[in-house]
Design a protein around this motif. Structure first.
Motif, PDB file in Angstrom:
ATOM      1  N   THR A  42       0.842  -1.194   0.000  1.00 20.38           N
ATOM      2  CA  THR A  42       0.000   0.000   0.000  1.00 20.38           C
ATOM      3  C   THR A  42       0.879   1.247   0.000  1.00 20.38           C
ATOM      4  OG1 THR A  42      -0.098   0.172   2.405  1.00 20.38           O
ATOM      5  CG2 THR A  42      -1.754  -1.232   1.330  1.00 20.38           C
ATOM      6  N   LEU A  43       0.238   2.388  -0.204  1.00 20.92           N
ATOM      7  CA  LEU A  43       0.967   3.657  -0.197  1.00 20.92           C
ATOM      8  C   LEU A  43       1.677   3.872   1.136  1.00 20.92           C
ATOM      9  CD1 LEU A  43       1.518   6.373  -1.688  1.00 20.92           C
ATOM     10  CD2 LEU A  43      -0.537   7.253  -0.567  1.00 20.92           C
ATOM     11  N   ASP A  44       0.992   3.615   2.238  1.00 24.30           N
ATOM     12  CA  ASP A  44       1.597   3.811   3.557  1.00 24.30           C
ATOM     13  C   ASP A  44       2.774   2.864   3.781  1.00 24.30           C
ATOM     14  OD1 ASP A  44      -0.113   5.853   4.207  1.00 24.30           O
ATOM     15  OD2 ASP A  44      -1.525   4.579   5.319  1.00 24.30           O
ATOM     16  N   GLU A  45       2.675   1.650   3.295  1.00 22.01           N
ATOM     17  CA  GLU A  45       3.765   0.687   3.456  1.00 22.01           C
ATOM     18  C   GLU A  45       4.991   1.094   2.648  1.00 22.01           C
ATOM     19  OE1 GLU A  45       0.973  -3.239   4.365  1.00 22.01           O
ATOM     20  OE2 GLU A  45       1.724  -2.865   2.345  1.00 22.01           O
ATOM     21  N   ILE A  46       4.764   1.648   1.478  1.00 20.19           N
ATOM     22  CA  ILE A  46       5.878   2.136   0.658  1.00 20.19           C
ATOM     23  C   ILE A  46       6.568   3.299   1.366  1.00 20.19           C
ATOM     24  CG2 ILE A  46       6.471   3.295  -1.505  1.00 20.19           C
ATOM     25  CD1 ILE A  46       4.170   1.672  -2.803  1.00 20.19           C
ATOM     26  N   LYS A  47       5.781   4.220   1.886  1.00 22.43           N
ATOM     27  CA  LYS A  47       6.344   5.356   2.616  1.00 22.43           C
ATOM     28  C   LYS A  47       7.139   4.888   3.824  1.00 22.43           C
ATOM     29  CE  LYS A  47       2.912   8.918   1.447  1.00 22.43           C
ATOM     30  NZ  LYS A  47       1.854   9.807   1.993  1.00 22.43           N
ATOM     31  N   ALA A  48       6.588   3.914   4.555  1.00 17.11           N
ATOM     32  CA  ALA A  48       7.256   3.407   5.754  1.00 17.11           C
ATOM     33  C   ALA A  48       8.576   2.721   5.419  1.00 17.11           C
ATOM     34  CB  ALA A  48       6.332   2.441   6.490  1.00 17.11           C
ATOM     35  N   SER A  49       8.637   2.092   4.255  1.00 15.31           N
ATOM     36  CA  SER A  49       9.860   1.385   3.862  1.00 15.31           C
ATOM     37  C   SER A  49      10.951   2.345   3.406  1.00 15.31           C
ATOM     38  CB  SER A  49       9.560   0.395   2.735  1.00 15.31           C
ATOM     39  OG  SER A  49       9.354   1.070   1.498  1.00 15.31           O
ATOM     40  N   GLY A  50      10.531   3.548   2.939  1.00 14.70           N
ATOM     41  CA  GLY A  50      11.499   4.530   2.466  1.00 14.70           C
ATOM     42  C   GLY A  50      11.994   4.291   1.049  1.00 14.70           C
ATOM     43  N   LYS A  51      11.367   3.360   0.341  1.00 15.92           N
ATOM     44  CA  LYS A  51      11.829   3.058  -1.017  1.00 15.92           C
ATOM     45  C   LYS A  51      10.652   2.568  -1.865  1.00 15.92           C
ATOM     46  CE  LYS A  51      15.789   1.081  -1.566  1.00 15.92           C
ATOM     47  NZ  LYS A  51      16.904   0.097  -1.566  1.00 15.92           N
ATOM     48  N   ILE A  52      10.657   2.967  -3.142  1.00 12.23           N
ATOM     49  CA  ILE A  52       9.649   2.486  -4.076  1.00 12.23           C
ATOM     50  C   ILE A  52      10.337   1.763  -5.222  1.00 12.23           C
ATOM     51  CG2 ILE A  52       9.577   4.633  -5.455  1.00 12.23           C
ATOM     52  CD1 ILE A  52       6.493   4.099  -5.657  1.00 12.23           C
ATOM     53  N   ASN A  53       9.755   0.661  -5.660  1.00 13.03           N
ATOM     54  CA  ASN A  53      10.300  -0.144  -6.747  1.00 13.03           C
ATOM     55  C   ASN A  53       9.496   0.107  -8.021  1.00 13.03           C
ATOM     56  OD1 ASN A  53      12.141  -1.539  -4.934  1.00 13.03           O
ATOM     57  ND2 ASN A  53      10.360  -2.672  -4.201  1.00 13.03           N
ATOM     58  N   ILE A  54      10.169   0.597  -9.047  1.00 12.86           N
ATOM     59  CA  ILE A  54       9.485   0.940 -10.291  1.00 12.86           C
ATOM     60  C   ILE A  54      10.100   0.150 -11.447  1.00 12.86           C
ATOM     61  CG2 ILE A  54       8.891   2.779 -11.903  1.00 12.86           C
ATOM     62  CD1 ILE A  54       8.902   4.747  -9.661  1.00 12.86           C
ATOM     63  N   GLY A  55       9.248  -0.557 -12.172  1.00  9.12           N
ATOM     64  CA  GLY A  55       9.708  -1.329 -13.326  1.00  9.12           C
ATOM     65  C   GLY A  55       9.796  -0.454 -14.566  1.00  9.12           C
ATOM     66  N   VAL A  56      10.961  -0.458 -15.219  1.00  6.23           N
ATOM     67  CA  VAL A  56      11.196   0.364 -16.406  1.00  6.23           C
ATOM     68  C   VAL A  56      12.005  -0.447 -17.418  1.00  6.23           C
ATOM     69  CG1 VAL A  56      11.155   2.555 -15.163  1.00  6.23           C
ATOM     70  CG2 VAL A  56      13.314   1.325 -15.407  1.00  6.23           C
ATOM     71  N   PHE A  57      12.045   0.047 -18.641  1.00  6.84           N
ATOM     72  CA  PHE A  57      12.929  -0.543 -19.646  1.00  6.84           C
ATOM     73  C   PHE A  57      14.352  -0.032 -19.440  1.00  6.84           C
ATOM     74  CE2 PHE A  57       8.981  -0.843 -22.386  1.00  6.84           C
ATOM     75  CZ  PHE A  57       8.904  -2.225 -22.301  1.00  6.84           C
ATOM     76  N   SER A  58      15.303  -0.865 -19.780  1.00  6.86           N
ATOM     77  CA  SER A  58      16.707  -0.457 -19.695  1.00  6.86           C
ATOM     78  C   SER A  58      17.344  -0.347 -21.072  1.00  6.86           C
ATOM     79  CB  SER A  58      17.498  -1.453 -18.844  1.00  6.86           C
ATOM     80  OG  SER A  58      17.439  -2.752 -19.404  1.00  6.86           O
ATOM     81  N   ASP A  59      16.563  -0.639 -22.130  1.00  3.30           N
ATOM     82  CA  ASP A  59      17.141  -0.656 -23.483  1.00  3.30           C
ATOM     83  C   ASP A  59      16.251   0.046 -24.504  1.00  3.30           C
ATOM     84  OD1 ASP A  59      15.057  -2.452 -23.595  1.00  3.30           O
ATOM     85  OD2 ASP A  59      16.177  -4.056 -24.564  1.00  3.30           O
ATOM     86  N   LYS A  60      15.334   0.894 -24.038  1.00  2.00           N
ATOM     87  CA  LYS A  60      14.409   1.556 -24.956  1.00  2.00           C
ATOM     88  C   LYS A  60      14.615   3.065 -24.925  1.00  2.00           C
ATOM     89  CE  LYS A  60       9.643   1.685 -26.543  1.00  2.00           C
ATOM     90  NZ  LYS A  60       8.240   1.370 -26.283  1.00  2.00           N
ATOM     91  N   ASN A  61      15.677   3.502 -25.533  1.00  2.00           N
ATOM     92  CA  ASN A  61      15.985   4.924 -25.680  1.00  2.00           C
ATOM     93  C   ASN A  61      14.990   5.537 -26.671  1.00  2.00           C
ATOM     94  OD1 ASN A  61      17.217   7.414 -26.087  1.00  2.00           O
ATOM     95  ND2 ASN A  61      19.225   6.587 -26.507  1.00  2.00           N
ATOM     96  N   PRO A  62      14.352   6.668 -26.362  1.00  2.00           N
ATOM     97  CA  PRO A  62      14.618   7.609 -25.270  1.00  2.00           C
ATOM     98  C   PRO A  62      13.617   7.520 -24.104  1.00  2.00           C
ATOM     99  CG  PRO A  62      13.349   8.703 -26.960  1.00  2.00           C
ATOM    100  CD  PRO A  62      13.510   7.279 -27.421  1.00  2.00           C
ATOM    101  N   PHE A  63      12.940   6.391 -23.939  1.00  2.00           N
ATOM    102  CA  PHE A  63      11.908   6.285 -22.901  1.00  2.00           C
ATOM    103  C   PHE A  63      12.434   5.690 -21.603  1.00  2.00           C
ATOM    104  CE2 PHE A  63       9.795   6.373 -26.982  1.00  2.00           C
ATOM    105  CZ  PHE A  63       8.902   7.414 -26.788  1.00  2.00           C
ATOM    106  N   GLY A  64      13.244   4.661 -21.695  1.00  2.00           N
ATOM    107  CA  GLY A  64      13.854   4.068 -20.523  1.00  2.00           C
ATOM    108  C   GLY A  64      15.092   3.306 -20.943  1.00  2.00           C
TER     109      GLY A  64
END
Length: 290
Positions: A42-64
């Protein structure tokens, strides 16, 4: 003295262990079971952890993509950095491929997907999409020696390059079942296949094929809009309402400062030029009818 019942003692011991494990799991407060057994924070659990995990591309220039210094860059990254800043947490980018985006949410590997994720009805059954921040359609790029301008007269012996798990694969499978598809798992391998002549053309988001043609001499986008006009949006695990609502409010707030136009200027203008800005950018979650 009565003899000890070993079976009863063993059963009692196992029950005690299970009870402790259950209490530990309930007190951790790190995740919730969503629809179909999916796991999310949940939002509160993310805040409490101090970190958010976001999935992105690593090979799709210029988006990610990852630059020469090992740093994530691109349109989606610019947005992700702002989300983490306004949420007041550190950011952990998780590299994903197109076919893994839904899975990474369903298994709790990431909290948000910002990997150029096109909104479709089929995907919306599995994840919850927030408000859009970009317009997109499908496009087809091919060599200058044989520019593909229509799929209606496609050579039956030719193969179309696609990336597994993308809207291009789904669209072609449904609407052009006779076209042979050459499937790849990543954008890098699909680009290499195009450059090495392993397909007559490459179908993907029009933003991607336009960028490819601009960056590589000898290729032309003969079809710049195929199928319906769609949108790109963040996605969260199905049922994670607190995080979804926060993202929607954030997108609306960012729209008041023209954030996504600034994102375009910082990350996309060198690839597409200023002419595409109003066509591609969705500001504040409001899609304008053309």
């Amino acid at each position: 003295m009565k003899k000890l019942n070993l079976k009863k003692l063993l059963a009692l011991g196992l029950a005690a262990v299970a009870a402790v494990a259950s209490l530990t799991a309930c007190s951790s407060g790190t995740s919730n079971s969503g629809e179909g057994g999916k796991v999310y924070r949940t939002l509160d659990e993310i805040k409490a952890s101090g970190k958010i995990n976001i999935g992105v591309f690593s090979d799709k220039n210029p988006f990610g993509y990852v630059d020469e210094n090992g740093t994530y860059q691109g349109y989606d990254i610019y947005f992700g950095n702002r989300l983490a800043k306004d949420l007041g947490v550190e950011i952990n980018y998780v590299s994903t491929e197109a076919a893994n985006r839904v899975e990474y949410l369903e298994t709790g590997k990431v909290d948000i997907i910002l990997a150029n994720f096109t909104v479709t009805e089929e995907r919306a059954e599995k994840v919850d999409f927030a408000l859009p921040y970009m317009n997109v359609a499908l496009g087809v790029v091919s060599p200058d020696s044989k520019v593909i301008t229509s799929l209606d007269d496609w050579n039956a012996d030719d193969k179309m390059i696609v990336i597994s798990g993308t809207t291009a694969e789904l669209y072609l499978t449904k609407n052009y079942p006779d076209i042979k598809l050459q499937k790849y798992d990543t954008y890098a391998t699909a680009k290499s296949a195009m450059e090495n002549g392993n397909g007559a053309a490459w179908a993907n988001d029009n933003t991607e094929v336009i960028a490819f043609a601009k960056q590589n001499a000898g290729y032309t986008v003969g079809i710049d809009s195929l199928g319906s006009q769609d949108t790109i949006a963040p996605a969260v695990t199905k049922g994670n309402e607190t995080l979804l609502n926060w993202i929607n409010d954030e997108i609306k707030a960012l729209g008041k400062e023209n954030f996504f136009h600034a994102d375009y200027d910082a990350t996309l203008v060198d690839t597409y030029g200023a002419d595409y800005k109003e066509t591609l950018v969705v500001e504040g979650g409001e899609v304008k009818n053309s």
